[in-house]
Design an enzyme around this catalytic site. Structure first.
Site, PDB file in Angstrom:
ATOM      1  N   CYS A  85       0.621  -1.264   0.052  1.00 46.55           N
ATOM      2  CA  CYS A  85       0.079  -0.028   0.076  1.00 46.55           C
ATOM      3  C   CYS A  85       0.844   1.262   0.067  1.00 46.55           C
ATOM      4  O   CYS A  85       0.439   2.264  -0.708  1.00 46.55           O
ATOM      5  CB  CYS A  85      -1.039   0.121   1.239  1.00 46.55           C
ATOM      6  SG  CYS A  85      -0.166   0.016   2.758  1.00 46.55           S
ATOM      7  N   HIS A 100      -2.815   1.574   6.753  1.00 50.78           N
ATOM      8  CA  HIS A 100      -3.210   1.436   5.463  1.00 50.78           C
ATOM      9  C   HIS A 100      -2.891   2.952   4.730  1.00 50.78           C
ATOM     10  O   HIS A 100      -3.097   3.719   5.505  1.00 50.78           O
ATOM     11  CB  HIS A 100      -4.652   1.195   4.861  1.00 50.78           C
ATOM     12  CG  HIS A 100      -4.981   0.975   3.515  1.00 50.78           C
ATOM     13  ND1 HIS A 100      -3.903   0.423   2.569  1.00 50.78           N
ATOM     14  CD2 HIS A 100      -5.842   1.591   2.724  1.00 50.78           C
ATOM     15  CE1 HIS A 100      -4.462   0.655   1.417  1.00 50.78           C
ATOM     16  NE2 HIS A 100      -5.613   1.072   1.524  1.00 50.78           N
ATOM     17  N   ASP A 136      -6.997   5.944  -3.582  1.00 55.14           N
ATOM     18  CA  ASP A 136      -6.575   4.867  -3.122  1.00 55.14           C
ATOM     19  C   ASP A 136      -6.074   3.987  -4.225  1.00 55.14           C
ATOM     20  O   ASP A 136      -6.870   3.334  -4.896  1.00 55.14           O
ATOM     21  CB  ASP A 136      -7.169   4.214  -1.988  1.00 55.14           C
ATOM     22  CG  ASP A 136      -6.579   3.045  -1.310  1.00 55.14           C
ATOM     23  OD1 ASP A 136      -5.261   2.631  -1.849  1.00 55.14           O
ATOM     24  OD2 ASP A 136      -6.910   2.446  -0.288  1.00 55.14           O
ATOM     25  N   ASN A 156     -14.156   3.947  10.350  1.00 51.70           N
ATOM     26  CA  ASN A 156     -15.418   4.050  11.318  1.00 51.70           C
ATOM     27  C   ASN A 156     -15.994   2.753  11.806  1.00 51.70           C
ATOM     28  O   ASN A 156     -16.791   2.567  12.504  1.00 51.70           O
ATOM     29  CB  ASN A 156     -16.531   4.975  10.681  1.00 51.70           C
ATOM     30  CG  ASN A 156     -16.078   6.230  10.754  1.00 51.70           C
ATOM     31  OD1 ASN A 156     -15.907   6.955  11.910  1.00 51.70           O
ATOM     32  ND2 ASN A 156     -16.031   6.937   9.762  1.00 51.70           N
ATOM     33  N   ASP A 206     -16.798  -0.994  13.429  1.00 51.05           N
ATOM     34  CA  ASP A 206     -16.795  -1.345  14.751  1.00 51.05           C
ATOM     35  C   ASP A 206     -16.032  -2.673  14.730  1.00 51.05           C
ATOM     36  O   ASP A 206     -16.269  -3.555  13.600  1.00 51.05           O
ATOM     37  CB  ASP A 206     -17.993  -1.571  15.520  1.00 51.05           C
ATOM     38  CG  ASP A 206     -18.676  -0.046  15.923  1.00 51.05           C
ATOM     39  OD1 ASP A 206     -18.068   0.637  15.740  1.00 51.05           O
ATOM     40  OD2 ASP A 206     -19.967  -0.296  16.208  1.00 51.05           O
TER      41      ASP A 206
END
Length: 684
Positions: free
Chosen positions: A274, A332, A355, A395, A397
């Site tokens: 990456c 990342h 990206d 974001n 969980d």
């Protein structure tokens, strides 16, 4: 009457490079300029002088088969949205007249040809041909990539070196990188990237027309950096050996990658991960004139089913298992580019996430973005491009699930870890800048943590808690681990009930790559603790250097503790992932204030062996604008605790702040140590 004859056209390279802030491209065979600003050329005449009463001039500008023809006027009033050409009536040299060609601030990026035609009494008499490369212009207010601060333009367009950040939030590792945008062959490779793209090959006319828009350009580049779908620059590889290519961790700059790709006939370079994809894209965007910076998202989620939940599975003894298609990368790396979003409205102008690492398809190809950072923060998942995917990366969980014999025997939920820190290189400074608040409404718990974190307190957010109906377990690293030192951590066990408990405690450590599940356990500890009603106990643990040296390097350690209530068989889990920071190479320069172009300078690189065994390896030194290519030195076996120094010489060829970087790759262990020194090269 004698005919008007144009002998040649002088592109006034020195003046135009300075006017357009493209001096870095002075080595290009073609003049490099920026859109929205005038180009001055001088017409060298043979024979008689130019006579405005009977002579006239026209300029034809060509991009592929597209062209525009404009008369050369005597008015300096130009439209920022149209091609214009004029001669300054107040400074008119009729024997060698100067002509100003002004491109619109929305002109397409590319290599242009232009023809200068001279007419006498309406009859074409002579012409000359030349060409120039046109880039975006972040200094021009009318350009969609205009960024209003000079220090940011210097950092995000002109800076040819920088830092990439990897590791973990509590132990950030700054990896030096040379963007190389002004090195030989890089400009040409970046322009060729646009030419060999599927969009250009499919319909050159449409591609040229769309190249006026940085949104379009950035999507083309995002797809072309990886080799999926097209003749892209880099092939990704995340596991196994790297035979037939280069280990991604050994790349030090974009120049070698881009020139190798171009010189091979556009065969993908092997291999990248990456940070390589992102750094190469940053180079291409800076070359094209679009402000760009490299961003690291620590604890980045890859949510394959778009439910904003990442499941992690553990055994009853704390070993992390591969049971889910979802994953958390310890870090990342992507890029942000600065541009207006006329397609979305001005509220979404500014930094956009792009990206180039191939993860998901967007519009049928492996690319991502531009996704407005503001849209991610505001959860505007209805907007272009790929906002839901990036939103999940920062974001989601985490559900941690303990399984035994195929049954779920415990679970915890973590709403803080994903996207816990986003950072980029600070403007003008060799350190990271926390930009988490640009992406999320919450304040990052790591905003005040340096790369060598201080000791954690009980209320620190750098600890992991697990809680069940009857027990609480807290796992905390005492300080950021450093190579050659024991890893100290603390486990706190709490009995939440009014009955005594006998609890089995399992501790487990595994090594893992930043984007993979861990390998086998390399350290473990098991025991039993007895707790009275509502009692808490704290015990300290350590992993010795000899126990982790075989797995240290560019790896992360996954540490977990599982409590088992021997009466109810209830399990509680806490886990933490960390990297072990290494010593950096020291680079010293004797007289830093006397560094000027074309004068030989010396530096000393020093290494001290932090390991418990002798090491040997190869020292590699490089620096854009300082050293042509790379210089290698072999280091003989060095005893533990001993130091070795190597003197190197370099000759700067450009004024400005440059980066000298060194890398020591060991021959007997999978480990690399780096260092860098920022050098100010002053005018003589």
């Amino acid at each position: 009457m004698e005919d008007l004859k144009i002998q040649n056209v002088n592109l006034e390279e020195s003046e135009n490079l300075e006017r357009h802030r493209t001096e870095g491209f002075s080595g290009s065979k073609t003049l490099v300029v920026r859109r929205g600003a005038p180009i001055r050329v001088t017409m060298q005449l043979q024979g008689r002088a130019f006579d405005p009463k009977i002579d006239s001039l026209r300029i034809k500008v060509l991009l592929g088969r597209l062209y525009v023809v404009m008369p050369v006027t005597f008015s300096k009033k130009v439209s920022p949205s149209l091609w214009n050409a004029y001669m300054d009536p107040e400074d008119l040299n009729l024997q060698s007249p100067s002509i100003f060609i002004s491109s619109p601030a929305s002109a397409a990026v590319g290599c242009y040809g232009f023809q200068l035609h001279a007419f006498t009494q309406g009859v074409k008499k002579t012409f000359a041909f030349s060409k120039f490369i046109l880039l975006c212009n972040p200094w021009c207010r009318e350009d969609a990539v205009y960024i209003p601060f000079e220090d940011q333009r210097e950092e995000y367009v002109q800076n040819d070196s920088g830092l990439l950040f990897i590791g973990t939030p509590m132990n950030i590792v700054a990896r030096p990188w040379s963007f190389d945008q002004f090195e030989p062959g890089v400009l040409e490779a970046c322009l060729n990237l646009l030419q060999v793209s599927p969009q250009h090959q499919k319909d050159r006319r449409v591609d040229y027309l769309k190249r006026n828009n940085p949104v379009y350009i950035s999507r083309v580049v995002s797809a072309m950096i990886n080799s999926k779908d097209d003749r892209g620059v880099v092939t990704g590889k995340w596991e196994g050996d790297y035979k037939g290519g280069v280990n991604p961790s050994l790349w030090t700059g974009s120049g070698d990658i881009l020139t190798q790709w171009a010189e091979s006939g556009y065969k993908a370079v092997k291999y990248g991960q990456c940070w390589v994809f992102a750094a190469v894209m940053c180079t291409v965007m800076r070359v094209l004139g679009i402000p760009c910076r490299v961003v690291t998202n620590f604890n980045s989620a890859h949510d394959t089913n778009a439910n904003l939940v990442i499941e992690e599975y553990y055994s009853e003894t704390g070993q992390k298992l591969k049971h889910s298609a979802d994953s958390i990368w310890n870090f990342h790396v992507w890029v942000e580019c600065w541009m207006n979003r006329q397609d979305l409205g001005s509220v979404m102008d500014g930094w956009q996430v792009l990206d180039p690492t191939p993860q998901e398809r967007s519009g049928g190809v492996f690319c991502c973005g531009p996704a407005p950072v503001k849209a991610i923060k505001d959860r505007r998942i209805d907007l272009f491009y790929d906002v839901p995917f990036v939103y999940a990366e920062v974001n989601a969980d985490i559900h941690r699930i303990v399984v035994s014999e195929g049954r779920v025997v415990g679970h915890t939920r973590d709403t803080e870890k994903v996207g816990s820190l986003l950072c980029t290189k600070a403007v003008g400074l060799p350190r990271h800048q926390n930009i988490t608040g640009d992406y999320k409404l919450i304040r990052s718990p790591y905003s005040t943590i340096s790369s060598r974190s201080s000791t954690m307190s009980e209320d620190s957010t750098l600890i992991s808690r697990g809680s069940s109906r009857g027990m609480v377990v807290v796992l905390a690293l005492d300080k950021a681990p450093f190579a050659g030192e024991p890893v100290h951590f603390t486990v706190k066990v709490v009995n939440k009930q009014r009955v005594a408990k006998k609890i089995k405690v399992h501790l487990n450590a595994q090594a893992k790559e930043y984007n993979h599940n861990p390998s086998d356990t390399f350290w473990e500890s098991h025991g039993v603790v007895e707790l009275g009603p509502m009692q808490a106990k704290v015990f300290h643990q350590q992993i010795l250097p000899a126990e982790y040296e075989d797995v240290v390097g560019d790896t992360v350690i996954s540490l977990a503790v599982v409590l088992e209530d021997l009466t109810s068989h209830e399990r509680t889990l806490a886990s933490e992932e960390f990297n072990i920071a290494s010593a950096q190479l020291s680079i010293q320069i004797a007289d830093e204030d006397s560094i000027v172009p074309n004068k030989e300078q010396a530096a000393v690189v020093t290494f001290t062996n932090p390991f418990s065994h002798p090491v040997s390896g190869v020292l590699t030194v490089a620096g854009a604008g300082l050293i042509r290519g790379k210089v290698n030195f072999r280091m003989l076996p060095l005893r533990p605790g001993s130091s070795v120094s190597q003197r190197i010489t370099f000759i700067p060829n450009k004024v400005g702040t440059k980066m000298l970087q060194a890398r020591l790759t060991f021959s007997d262990i999978n480990y690399t140590i780096r260092g860098f020194k920022m050098i100010a090269v002053r005018r003589a």
